[in-house]
Design a protein around this motif. Structure first.
Motif, PDB file in Angstrom:
ATOM      1  N   VAL A   1       6.511 -18.999  11.934  1.00 56.37           N
ATOM      2  CA  VAL A   1       5.862 -17.685  11.911  1.00 56.37           C
ATOM      3  C   VAL A   1       6.632 -16.788  10.951  1.00 56.37           C
ATOM      4  O   VAL A   1       7.816 -16.522  11.136  1.00 56.37           O
ATOM      5  CB  VAL A   1       5.813 -17.056  13.320  1.00 56.37           C
ATOM      6  N   LEU A   2       5.937 -16.333   9.896  1.00 58.26           N
ATOM      7  CA  LEU A   2       6.576 -15.448   8.922  1.00 58.26           C
ATOM      8  C   LEU A   2       6.586 -14.001   9.412  1.00 58.26           C
ATOM      9  O   LEU A   2       7.608 -13.326   9.358  1.00 58.26           O
ATOM     10  CB  LEU A   2       5.836 -15.511   7.585  1.00 58.26           C
ATOM     11  N   ARG A   3       5.432 -13.524   9.841  1.00 57.45           N
ATOM     12  CA  ARG A   3       5.286 -12.149  10.320  1.00 57.45           C
ATOM     13  C   ARG A   3       4.198 -12.109  11.374  1.00 57.45           C
ATOM     14  O   ARG A   3       3.331 -12.973  11.428  1.00 57.45           O
ATOM     15  CB  ARG A   3       4.852 -11.204   9.191  1.00 57.45           C
ATOM     16  N   PHE A   4       4.236 -11.045  12.168  1.00 60.32           N
ATOM     17  CA  PHE A   4       3.154 -10.779  13.104  1.00 60.32           C
ATOM     18  C   PHE A   4       3.120  -9.297  13.382  1.00 60.32           C
ATOM     19  O   PHE A   4       4.107  -8.586  13.179  1.00 60.32           O
ATOM     20  CB  PHE A   4       3.311 -11.581  14.406  1.00 60.32           C
ATOM     21  N   MET A   5       1.957  -8.835  13.812  1.00 64.40           N
ATOM     22  CA  MET A   5       1.804  -7.431  14.182  1.00 64.40           C
ATOM     23  C   MET A   5       0.815  -7.344  15.330  1.00 64.40           C
ATOM     24  O   MET A   5      -0.262  -7.932  15.272  1.00 64.40           O
ATOM     25  CB  MET A   5       1.300  -6.600  13.006  1.00 64.40           C
ATOM     26  N   THR A   6       1.210  -6.619  16.358  1.00 66.33           N
ATOM     27  CA  THR A   6       0.349  -6.413  17.516  1.00 66.33           C
ATOM     28  C   THR A   6       0.041  -4.928  17.624  1.00 66.33           C
ATOM     29  O   THR A   6       0.952  -4.102  17.595  1.00 66.33           O
ATOM     30  CB  THR A   6       1.042  -6.889  18.804  1.00 66.33           C
ATOM     31  N   ILE A   7      -1.240  -4.612  17.744  1.00 63.69           N
ATOM     32  CA  ILE A   7      -1.673  -3.220  17.839  1.00 63.69           C
ATOM     33  C   ILE A   7      -2.521  -3.062  19.092  1.00 63.69           C
ATOM     34  O   ILE A   7      -3.432  -3.860  19.335  1.00 63.69           O
ATOM     35  CB  ILE A   7      -2.503  -2.819  16.602  1.00 63.69           C
ATOM     36  N   ARG A   8      -2.222  -2.034  19.863  1.00 65.95           N
ATOM     37  CA  ARG A   8      -3.032  -1.745  21.044  1.00 65.95           C
ATOM     38  C   ARG A   8      -4.280  -0.988  20.603  1.00 65.95           C
ATOM     39  O   ARG A   8      -4.200  -0.044  19.814  1.00 65.95           O
ATOM     40  CB  ARG A   8      -2.234  -0.914  22.037  1.00 65.95           C
ATOM     41  N   VAL A   9      -5.440  -1.424  21.104  1.00 65.79           N
ATOM     42  CA  VAL A   9      -6.711  -0.807  20.734  1.00 65.79           C
ATOM     43  C   VAL A   9      -7.453  -0.360  21.989  1.00 65.79           C
ATOM     44  O   VAL A   9      -7.171  -0.829  23.096  1.00 65.79           O
ATOM     45  CB  VAL A   9      -7.590  -1.781  19.907  1.00 65.79           C
ATOM     46  N   GLU A  10      -8.403   0.536  21.798  1.00 65.75           N
ATOM     47  CA  GLU A  10      -9.206   1.025  22.923  1.00 65.75           C
ATOM     48  C   GLU A  10     -10.234  -0.013  23.368  1.00 65.75           C
ATOM     49  O   GLU A  10     -10.496  -0.170  24.547  1.00 65.75           O
ATOM     50  CB  GLU A  10      -9.914   2.326  22.539  1.00 65.75           C
ATOM     51  N   GLU A  11     -10.845  -0.698  22.385  1.00 65.70           N
ATOM     52  CA  GLU A  11     -11.814  -1.744  22.710  1.00 65.70           C
ATOM     53  C   GLU A  11     -11.753  -2.824  21.643  1.00 65.70           C
ATOM     54  O   GLU A  11     -11.384  -2.566  20.498  1.00 65.70           O
ATOM     55  CB  GLU A  11     -13.227  -1.186  22.834  1.00 65.70           C
ATOM     56  N   LEU A  12     -12.128  -4.037  22.037  1.00 61.85           N
ATOM     57  CA  LEU A  12     -12.110  -5.168  21.117  1.00 61.85           C
ATOM     58  C   LEU A  12     -13.478  -5.320  20.466  1.00 61.85           C
ATOM     59  O   LEU A  12     -14.509  -5.156  21.119  1.00 61.85           O
ATOM     60  CB  LEU A  12     -11.748  -6.455  21.864  1.00 61.85           C
ATOM     61  N   ASP A  13     -13.484  -5.638  19.180  1.00 65.70           N
ATOM     62  CA  ASP A  13     -14.735  -5.876  18.470  1.00 65.70           C
ATOM     63  C   ASP A  13     -15.246  -7.268  18.791  1.00 65.70           C
ATOM     64  O   ASP A  13     -14.509  -8.245  18.698  1.00 65.70           O
ATOM     65  CB  ASP A  13     -14.537  -5.760  16.957  1.00 65.70           C
ATOM     66  N   SER A  14     -16.513  -7.352  19.153  1.00 60.14           N
ATOM     67  CA  SER A  14     -17.114  -8.662  19.396  1.00 60.14           C
ATOM     68  C   SER A  14     -17.668  -9.244  18.100  1.00 60.14           C
ATOM     69  O   SER A  14     -17.907 -10.441  18.003  1.00 60.14           O
ATOM     70  CB  SER A  14     -18.222  -8.553  20.445  1.00 60.14           C
ATOM     71  N   GLU A  15     -17.844  -8.390  17.095  1.00 58.87           N
ATOM     72  CA  GLU A  15     -18.350  -8.835  15.801  1.00 58.87           C
ATOM     73  C   GLU A  15     -17.222  -9.473  14.996  1.00 58.87           C
ATOM     74  O   GLU A  15     -16.049  -9.248  15.274  1.00 58.87           O
ATOM     75  CB  GLU A  15     -18.903  -7.639  15.031  1.00 58.87           C
TER      76      GLU A  15
END
Length: 154
Positions: A85-99
């Motif tokens: 694994v070179l890099r990763f980023m986790t972001i908290r969101v209000e809702e997940l896109d189903s598209e």
């Protein structure tokens, strides 16, 4: 539970199958800690804007996660340990896109354009060798390939 979008960059040396296995491992970590993966998108190998750990390309993947913060912390801890694994980023969101994400929409649009170009080329007769590319039989104004004198003795 909180919702997260997680982007992962894996070394280009590993195969796509190994990346999928790696993601399955992280999926297991999340599920053991009471979460679940909503969506996984494999974006493929892409060029990096700059070198990361001596790599110019990487496998990209997007994970949509519904999990408690402890599950995310454990997954990120294991990613930090992994050499693949070179890099990763986790972001908290209000809702997940189903598209599909913007990256997948771009890929679909590009694939559609490529297919249309291929159809047009077939319709117009490109690729049939019909004189394109230059017939070298015409020598232009150079005349024959006989002897030439370049001054001096002759």
């Amino acid at each position: 539970m909180p919702l997260y979008e997680h982007v992962l960059l894996a070394r280009q040396d590993v195969t796509s199958q190994q990346v999928e296995t790696m993601i399955d491992t992280y999926k297991g970590v999340i599920e053991q800690n009471g979460g679940r993966l909503e969506k996984i998108e494999m974006w493929g190998v892409k060029s990096l804007a700059y070198r990361i750990k001596k790599n110019r390309k990487a496998h990209f993947a997007l994970l949509n996660i519904d999990a408690p913060p402890a599950a995310i912390a454990e997954m990120e801890r294991q990613m930090q340990i992994s050499e693949d694994v070179l890099r990763f980023m986790t972001i908290r969101v209000e809702e997940l896109d189903s598209e599909p994400s913007a990256m997948m929409q771009k890929r679909d649009r590009d694939d559609r354009k490529d297919r249309e170009r291929g159809r047009r080329r077939d319709d117009e007769g490109f690729g049939g060798g019909g004189g394109f590319g230059g017939d070298r039989g015409d020598r232009g104004d150079r005349g024959d390939r006989g002897e030439r004198s370049f001054g001096g003795e002759g």
